[in-house]
Scaffold this motif. Structure first.
Motif, mmCIF file in Angstrom:
data_model
loop_
_atom_site.group_PDB
_atom_site.id
_atom_site.type_symbol
_atom_site.label_atom_id
_atom_site.label_comp_id
_atom_site.label_asym_id
_atom_site.label_seq_id
_atom_site.Cartn_x
_atom_site.Cartn_y
_atom_site.Cartn_z
ATOM 1 N N LEU A 26 28.291 66.765 -24.188
ATOM 2 C CA LEU A 26 29.489 66.299 -24.413
ATOM 3 C C LEU A 26 31.181 66.882 -24.377
ATOM 4 N N PRO A 27 31.693 65.853 -24.289
ATOM 5 C CA PRO A 27 31.823 65.155 -24.273
ATOM 6 C C PRO A 27 31.648 63.697 -23.016
ATOM 7 N N LEU A 70 34.708 62.195 -28.489
ATOM 8 C CA LEU A 70 33.636 62.592 -27.492
ATOM 9 C C LEU A 70 33.425 61.723 -26.865
ATOM 10 N N VAL A 71 34.376 60.448 -26.414
ATOM 11 C CA VAL A 71 34.296 59.630 -25.219
ATOM 12 C C VAL A 71 35.350 60.135 -24.240
ATOM 13 N N VAL A 72 35.849 60.245 -22.981
ATOM 14 C CA VAL A 72 36.465 60.964 -22.167
ATOM 15 C C VAL A 72 37.063 59.834 -21.071
ATOM 16 N N GLY A 76 40.524 63.932 -15.553
ATOM 17 C CA GLY A 76 39.315 65.093 -15.245
ATOM 18 C C GLY A 76 40.433 66.175 -15.951
ATOM 19 N N ASP A 77 41.127 65.574 -16.898
ATOM 20 C CA ASP A 77 42.271 66.606 -18.172
ATOM 21 C C ASP A 77 41.136 65.888 -19.467
ATOM 22 N N ASP A 78 39.652 65.566 -19.143
ATOM 23 C CA ASP A 78 39.162 66.418 -20.902
ATOM 24 C C ASP A 78 40.538 65.396 -21.917
ATOM 25 N N LEU A 79 40.715 63.786 -21.994
ATOM 26 C CA LEU A 79 40.530 63.621 -22.797
ATOM 27 C C LEU A 79 40.555 62.595 -22.638
ATOM 28 N N GLU A 108 40.231 66.822 -33.870
ATOM 29 C CA GLU A 108 39.331 65.744 -33.995
ATOM 30 C C GLU A 108 37.906 65.825 -33.207
ATOM 31 N N ARG A 109 38.454 66.131 -32.119
ATOM 32 C CA ARG A 109 37.262 65.914 -30.757
ATOM 33 C C ARG A 109 36.264 67.196 -31.384
#
Length: 117
Positions: A26-27, A70-72, A76-79, A108-109
């Motif tokens: 995860l994410p 937990l889902v991006v 590539g910016d991990d958001l 939050e993550r």
């Protein structure tokens, strides 16, 4: 999974996937979630996004961290995608001020990772 699967069915499966996945997996990206659930085109990413929005509403209503954090996006910016932030604002979890969104999302993550159940 077939086209007939409802958003609630998919949301239930997404929650189970995110709860059961090891921390180091995860994410996940929207595409990884779609593949893990065996969703077939068309609109696989859209169906995942709709399920995540349902999970966000459920979690906010229950006072839980949003497991959807937990889902991006695969950008590539991990958001997550923009829709996550729009929905978090609409649900009252995040303020409208976008300058605060990244820090609030990270918190939050982390809370969602700790509190998965």
């Amino acid at each position: 999974m077939t086209q007939r699967d409802t958003n609630s069915d998919i949301a239930t499966q997404v929650r189970a996937l995110l709860v059961e996945s090891p921390d180091d997996a995860l994410p996940m990206t929207y595409q990884q979630v779609a593949q893990a659930l065996g969703l077939a085109p068309p609109r696989t990413i859209q169906r995942v996004a709709q399920a995540l929005e349902q999970l966000m509403a459920e979690d906010v209503a229950a006072g839980r961290p949003m497991i959807a954090a937990l889902v991006v996006s695969r950008r590539g910016d991990d958001l997550p995608a923009t829709g996550f932030f729009e929905r978090a604002v609409a649900l009252g979890r995040f303020p409208a001020d976008t300058c605060q969104h990244k820090a609030l999302y990270i918190a939050e993550r982390e809370q969602a990772l700790r509190d998965r159940c």
